[in-house]
Write a protein that holds these residues in place. Structure first.
Motif, mmCIF file in Angstrom:
data_model
loop_
_atom_site.group_PDB
_atom_site.id
_atom_site.type_symbol
_atom_site.label_atom_id
_atom_site.label_comp_id
_atom_site.label_asym_id
_atom_site.label_seq_id
_atom_site.Cartn_x
_atom_site.Cartn_y
_atom_site.Cartn_z
ATOM 1 N N PRO A 86 20.609 23.015 -35.519
ATOM 2 C CA PRO A 86 20.239 22.600 -36.559
ATOM 3 C C PRO A 86 21.467 22.460 -37.449
ATOM 4 O O PRO A 86 22.496 23.017 -37.432
ATOM 5 C CB PRO A 86 19.500 23.922 -37.027
ATOM 6 C CG PRO A 86 19.804 25.016 -36.270
ATOM 7 C CD PRO A 86 20.320 24.285 -35.280
ATOM 8 N N ARG A 87 21.076 21.429 -38.668
ATOM 9 C CA ARG A 87 22.254 20.998 -39.424
ATOM 10 C C ARG A 87 21.993 21.767 -40.846
ATOM 11 O O ARG A 87 20.907 21.852 -40.992
ATOM 12 C CB ARG A 87 22.055 19.429 -39.594
ATOM 13 C CG ARG A 87 22.347 18.617 -38.374
ATOM 14 C CD ARG A 87 23.972 18.728 -37.917
ATOM 15 N NE ARG A 87 24.114 18.029 -36.787
ATOM 16 C CZ ARG A 87 25.146 18.413 -35.964
ATOM 17 N NH1 ARG A 87 25.978 19.576 -36.377
ATOM 18 N NH2 ARG A 87 25.160 17.648 -34.804
ATOM 19 N N VAL A 88 22.964 22.060 -41.416
ATOM 20 C CA VAL A 88 22.980 22.670 -42.812
ATOM 21 C C VAL A 88 22.708 21.523 -43.638
ATOM 22 O O VAL A 88 23.443 20.725 -43.772
ATOM 23 C CB VAL A 88 24.192 23.369 -43.092
ATOM 24 C CG1 VAL A 88 23.833 24.160 -44.316
ATOM 25 C CG2 VAL A 88 24.322 24.625 -41.962
ATOM 26 N N ALA A 119 21.030 34.275 -31.642
ATOM 27 C CA ALA A 119 22.208 34.653 -30.282
ATOM 28 C C ALA A 119 22.064 33.366 -29.362
ATOM 29 O O ALA A 119 20.977 33.008 -29.188
ATOM 30 C CB ALA A 119 21.915 35.753 -29.423
ATOM 31 N N PHE A 120 23.282 32.685 -29.417
ATOM 32 C CA PHE A 120 23.065 31.352 -28.725
ATOM 33 C C PHE A 120 24.024 31.392 -27.405
ATOM 34 O O PHE A 120 25.137 31.925 -27.480
ATOM 35 C CB PHE A 120 23.698 30.359 -29.751
ATOM 36 C CG PHE A 120 22.934 30.242 -31.068
ATOM 37 C CD1 PHE A 120 21.710 29.479 -31.193
ATOM 38 C CD2 PHE A 120 23.445 31.079 -32.114
ATOM 39 C CE1 PHE A 120 21.118 29.321 -32.334
ATOM 40 C CE2 PHE A 120 22.648 31.052 -33.293
ATOM 41 C CZ PHE A 120 21.545 30.080 -33.545
ATOM 42 N N PRO A 171 16.529 33.646 -47.727
ATOM 43 C CA PRO A 171 15.552 32.373 -48.007
ATOM 44 C C PRO A 171 16.397 31.210 -48.043
ATOM 45 O O PRO A 171 16.281 30.011 -47.476
ATOM 46 C CB PRO A 171 14.958 32.369 -49.059
ATOM 47 C CG PRO A 171 14.823 33.998 -49.654
ATOM 48 C CD PRO A 171 16.035 34.549 -48.888
ATOM 49 N N GLU A 172 17.645 31.392 -48.767
ATOM 50 C CA GLU A 172 18.690 30.125 -48.837
ATOM 51 C C GLU A 172 18.979 29.759 -47.418
ATOM 52 O O GLU A 172 19.377 28.404 -46.893
ATOM 53 C CB GLU A 172 19.674 30.754 -49.768
ATOM 54 C CG GLU A 172 20.526 29.193 -49.927
ATOM 55 C CD GLU A 172 21.845 29.557 -51.018
ATOM 56 O OE1 GLU A 172 22.701 28.787 -50.931
ATOM 57 O OE2 GLU A 172 21.864 30.814 -51.494
ATOM 58 N N LEU A 173 19.499 30.802 -46.614
ATOM 59 C CA LEU A 173 19.831 30.396 -45.197
ATOM 60 C C LEU A 173 18.803 29.942 -44.430
ATOM 61 O O LEU A 173 19.027 29.093 -43.518
ATOM 62 C CB LEU A 173 20.440 31.916 -44.497
ATOM 63 C CG LEU A 173 21.853 32.448 -44.920
ATOM 64 C CD1 LEU A 173 21.981 33.950 -44.457
ATOM 65 C CD2 LEU A 173 22.889 31.521 -44.558
ATOM 66 N N GLY A 178 17.504 26.687 -41.002
ATOM 67 C CA GLY A 178 16.311 26.311 -40.282
ATOM 68 C C GLY A 178 16.102 27.789 -39.224
ATOM 69 O O GLY A 178 15.230 27.993 -38.323
ATOM 70 N N LEU A 179 16.967 28.852 -39.414
ATOM 71 C CA LEU A 179 17.013 29.796 -38.546
ATOM 72 C C LEU A 179 16.565 30.950 -39.341
ATOM 73 O O LEU A 179 17.055 31.299 -40.532
ATOM 74 C CB LEU A 179 18.164 30.270 -38.177
ATOM 75 C CG LEU A 179 19.062 29.179 -37.094
ATOM 76 C CD1 LEU A 179 20.426 29.462 -36.660
ATOM 77 C CD2 LEU A 179 18.066 28.915 -35.882
#
Length: 188
Positions: A86-88, A119-120, A171-173, A178-179
């Motif tokens: 996901p892009r910021v 975790a990725f 909420p901002e994160l 999108g995580l």
């Protein structure tokens, strides 16, 4: 002359007999074993053991029990590539604070809290997310962890000394990445 001849024959027989007896012992191929001296461990000295009982005042321990919320299990592993990550998103109409955060002057030995965003399995996508989060003023970092024989990279934001401060950032994160993250305890 016979006596001299006899002496030589007897001497030869003795030398041959000695060679037959001694040479096989020397040339048998067995290695000579050297025993090492072992140092003996001294016995434990006799010492008096003094038992003391500690009496805790019941008044100081009395109070309401502490209730601990059960922790949610970690989400299943999400495997993303650098392209799928996901892009910021840029905040619409908001000004980004580019001023670095002030250093914390409290003791670093105090436990704190961090936000775990996930975790990725792809460390490159985590590095890209960290860079994007840091551009938006978040203190983001990653740690490698072994889970079921696989190396996963955990993405964290923080740390902070108050849990409420980090919960306000969730909420901002969520909007930027999108995580959906969660606040976990952090020991330095």
């Amino acid at each position: 002359m016979a006596s001299q001849l006899q002496n030589r024959i007897v001497g030869s027989i003795i030398l041959i007999a000695l060679a037959v007896i001694i040479l096989p012992e020397l040339l048998d191929g067995k290695q000579v074993k050297q025993q090492q001296e072992l140092a003996a461990i001294p016995m434990q000295p006799d010492a008096e053991v003094i038992e003391k009982t500690v009496v805790l005042p019941s008044e100081e321990l009395a109070g309401t029990p502490i209730e601990v919320d059960e922790m949610e299990p970690l989400p299943d592993t999400v495997e993303l590539t650098a392209e799928d990550a996901p892009r910021v998103a840029e905040p619409a109409g908001e000004e980004v604070n580019t001023e670095p955060a002030q250093p914390v002057t409290t003791s670093l030995s105090e436990p704190g809290y961090v936000i775990q965003l996930g975790a990725f399995s792809n460390a490159e996508s985590v590095a890209a997310l960290i860079k994007q989060l840091q551009e938006h003023g978040f203190a983001a970092y990653s740690e490698a962890a072994q889970v079921n024989g696989k190396t996963l990279t955990r993405l964290f934001v923080g740390p902070a000394l108050s849990e409420a401060e980090l919960e306000a950032q969730l909420p901002e994160l969520q909007k930027l990445t999108g995580l959906s993250g969660r606040v976990v305890s952090y020991e330095p």
